[in-house]
Design an enzyme around this catalytic site. Structure first.
Site, PDB file in Angstrom:
ATOM      1  N   ARG A 169      21.315   4.028 -10.691  1.00 35.45           N
ATOM      2  CA  ARG A 169      20.056   3.551 -10.105  1.00 35.45           C
ATOM      3  C   ARG A 169      20.091   3.517  -8.591  1.00 35.45           C
ATOM      4  O   ARG A 169      19.168   3.940  -7.928  1.00 35.45           O
ATOM      5  CB  ARG A 169      19.759   2.149 -10.635  1.00 35.45           C
ATOM      6  CG  ARG A 169      18.398   2.010 -11.217  1.00 35.45           C
ATOM      7  CD  ARG A 169      18.119   0.689 -11.896  1.00 35.45           C
ATOM      8  NE  ARG A 169      19.200  -0.250 -11.978  1.00 35.45           N
ATOM      9  CZ  ARG A 169      19.928  -0.483 -13.070  1.00 35.45           C
ATOM     10  NH1 ARG A 169      19.693   0.187 -14.193  1.00 35.45           N
ATOM     11  NH2 ARG A 169      20.890  -1.379 -13.066  1.00 35.45           N
ATOM     12  N   ALA A 198      38.933   1.392 -12.375  1.00 31.42           N
ATOM     13  CA  ALA A 198      40.356   1.065 -12.438  1.00 31.42           C
ATOM     14  C   ALA A 198      40.811   1.370 -13.862  1.00 31.42           C
ATOM     15  O   ALA A 198      40.730   0.528 -14.746  1.00 31.42           O
ATOM     16  CB  ALA A 198      40.586  -0.397 -12.092  1.00 31.42           C
ATOM     17  N   TYR A 256      42.663  -2.488 -25.390  1.00 24.54           N
ATOM     18  CA  TYR A 256      42.740  -2.179 -23.959  1.00 24.54           C
ATOM     19  C   TYR A 256      42.834  -0.673 -23.736  1.00 24.54           C
ATOM     20  O   TYR A 256      42.039  -0.089 -22.998  1.00 24.54           O
ATOM     21  CB  TYR A 256      43.962  -2.883 -23.386  1.00 24.54           C
ATOM     22  CG  TYR A 256      44.177  -2.722 -21.903  1.00 24.54           C
ATOM     23  CD1 TYR A 256      43.311  -3.301 -20.979  1.00 24.54           C
ATOM     24  CD2 TYR A 256      45.283  -2.017 -21.408  1.00 24.54           C
ATOM     25  CE1 TYR A 256      43.538  -3.182 -19.606  1.00 24.54           C
ATOM     26  CE2 TYR A 256      45.512  -1.902 -20.049  1.00 24.54           C
ATOM     27  CZ  TYR A 256      44.642  -2.483 -19.149  1.00 24.54           C
ATOM     28  OH  TYR A 256      44.878  -2.365 -17.795  1.00 24.54           O
ATOM     29  N   GLU A 280      24.224  12.532 -15.594  1.00 25.86           N
ATOM     30  CA  GLU A 280      23.325  11.786 -14.698  1.00 25.86           C
ATOM     31  C   GLU A 280      23.684  11.974 -13.223  1.00 25.86           C
ATOM     32  O   GLU A 280      23.101  11.333 -12.356  1.00 25.86           O
ATOM     33  CB  GLU A 280      23.380  10.276 -15.030  1.00 25.86           C
ATOM     34  CG  GLU A 280      23.173   9.917 -16.489  1.00 25.86           C
ATOM     35  CD  GLU A 280      21.732  10.128 -16.949  1.00 25.86           C
ATOM     36  OE1 GLU A 280      20.857  10.397 -16.100  1.00 25.86           O
ATOM     37  OE2 GLU A 280      21.513  10.044 -18.173  1.00 25.86           O
ATOM     38  N   ARG A 282      53.332 -10.930 -17.879  1.00 26.64           N
ATOM     39  CA  ARG A 282      53.859  -9.624 -17.504  1.00 26.64           C
ATOM     40  C   ARG A 282      55.323  -9.769 -17.104  1.00 26.64           C
ATOM     41  O   ARG A 282      55.795 -10.852 -16.735  1.00 26.64           O
ATOM     42  CB  ARG A 282      53.048  -9.036 -16.343  1.00 26.64           C
ATOM     43  CG  ARG A 282      51.739  -8.462 -16.842  1.00 26.64           C
ATOM     44  CD  ARG A 282      51.016  -7.691 -15.777  1.00 26.64           C
ATOM     45  NE  ARG A 282      49.970  -8.470 -15.167  1.00 26.64           N
ATOM     46  CZ  ARG A 282      48.947  -7.947 -14.498  1.00 26.64           C
ATOM     47  NH1 ARG A 282      48.833  -6.648 -14.358  1.00 26.64           N
ATOM     48  NH2 ARG A 282      48.029  -8.709 -13.964  1.00 26.64           N
TER      49      ARG A 282
END
Ligand code: NAD
Ligand code: UDP
Length: 343
Positions: free
Chosen positions: A131, A139, A170, A188, A211
């Site tokens: 738009r 990412a 994920y 588009e 982690r």
């Protein structure tokens, strides 16, 4: 009454980090989804320092206001509490789309929401980019390669993902997000950038995000056992966050619409990594082995020739140098009573 006014003014006086002056022609309006997260907040810092107008959007699932609080009140900065699963309308020139939990325990906590964020959230941001004719950077992740059979992983490799495993919410979410980016580009004409990010670490990682970097450093600092999942023969390659931020900006400013790996090829087994952290912290922690995680990739190392060729980008910070800074950060957090949660 005068005293009260005086006091209020003092409260509003805040010193901000320095920002470069830019005139209207070169100053951009930039939306960062996930802007209060670990990577997003460092990106906010760099783009603010470069003199741009930055809008950080976040639902605070894993991100914290604290990560960007030093900018709150600055005329070039805006903070928006919003969930990307719902559409959002704003006039911007660029979108860095980072909103998504990133650590395995976080993204496995609510797999349906992880899929929604990466699919519906990406559609919403692509609709916005279409738009307002903004360039949008996704990412993406090395996890799209799954448990790779090709080593190191070049961008041409299609990956090896278990569609029904615990990581699939994920991995497949990001794979669909990449497909959406390409579809909006072809159909588009949206200007797109796809960053495939490999394991990244640095200050502002959550202390308890599960982690390996945060776990091992906290365990070593607290003299707790360092927990290796499985035999520790699996490998990872770790990049420091400032290198990633430079790579993301270089990619956005390039004209590359094909995926680009961003990572540091310095590869270590997790066993060796545990020893390095224990030595750097000078800790007496024992190293212990726990059950292996299902579908844990056995090896991971980026092939970064494309980033070098297209962006003239290479990581500059060695793993040890980055670890020293991260250890100092966590030491400070623990010393100041930093809580092991995300508040
Ligand atoms: P993070 O968890 O610190 O940051 C993610 C941010 O997104 C958080 O602030 C979180 O609150 C926000 N968020 C999550 N769902 C949202 C939603 N529905 N709406 C709005 N905001 C939402 O993680 P990070 O390490 O900073 O990762 C940032 C991005 O980079 C993620 O997209 C991740 O997949 C990607 N990535 C990171 C790594 C890494 O090693 N850190 C590796 C590969 C890819
Ligand atoms: N790992 C580990 N002990 C921990 C946390 C992680 O041995 O306390 C291992 C994990 O099984 C994986 C590697 O470290 O092999 C990296 O895990 P992380 O969650 O940081 O990221 P991943 O690359 O798996 O997404």
């Amino acid at each position: 009454a005068q005293l009260v006014i005086q006091q209020r003014l003092t409260n509003f006086t805040k010193t901000f980090p320095p920002v470069k002056f830019r005139d209207e022609r070169t100053r951009k309006r930039i939306l960062i989804t996930g802007g209060c997260g670990f990577v997003g907040s460092h990106l906010v810092d760099k783009l603010m320092a470069d003199g741009h107008e930055v809008l950080a959007l976040d639902n605070y699932f894993t991100g914290r206001k604290r990560n960007v609080e030093h900018w709150i009140g600055h005329p070039n900065f805006e903070l928006v509490h919003h969930d990307v699963v719902n559409p959002y309308f704003v006039e911007v020139d660029q979108i860095y789309h980072l909103a998504s939990p990133a650590s395995p325990p976080h993204y496995m906590y609510n797999p349906v929401k992880t899929i929604k964020t990466n699919t519906i959230g990406t559609i919403n941001m692509l609709g916005l980019a279409k738009r307002v004719k903004a360039t949008m950077l996704l990412a993406s992740t090395s996890e799209i390669y799954g448990d790779p059979e090709v080593h190191p992983q070049p961008e041409e490799y299609w990956g090896h993902v278990n569609t029904i495993g615990p990581r699939s919410c994920y991995d497949e979410g990001k794979r669909v997000a990449e497909s959406l980016m390409v579809a909006y580009h072809k159909q588009e004409n949206v200007s797109i950038r796809i960053a495939r990010i490999f394991n990244t670490f640095g200050p502002r990682m959550h202390m308890n995000d599960g982690r390996v970097v945060s776990n091992f450093i906290i365990q070593a600092l607290q003299k707790q056992p360092i927990t290796i999942y499985g035999d520790g023969g699996q490998t990872r390659s770790f990049q420091y966050v400032s290198d990633l931020v430079e790579g993301l900006i270089a990619l956005m400013e390039s004209d590359s619409f094909i995926p680009v790996n961003l990572g540091n090829p310095e590869e270590h087994t997790i066993r060796h990594f545990a020893e390095i952290i224990r030595d750097l912290v000078d800790s007496e922690s024992q190293i212990v082995h726990m059950d292996a995680q299902p579908d844990d990739p056995h090896q991971r190392k980026p092939d970064i020739r494309r980033a070098d060729k297209l962006l003239k980008w290479k990581p500059k910070v060695s793993m040890r140098e980055g670890l020293q800074k991260t250890i100092e950060y966590f030491r400070g957090q623990l010393a100041s009573g930093g809580r092991l949660d995300h508040t």
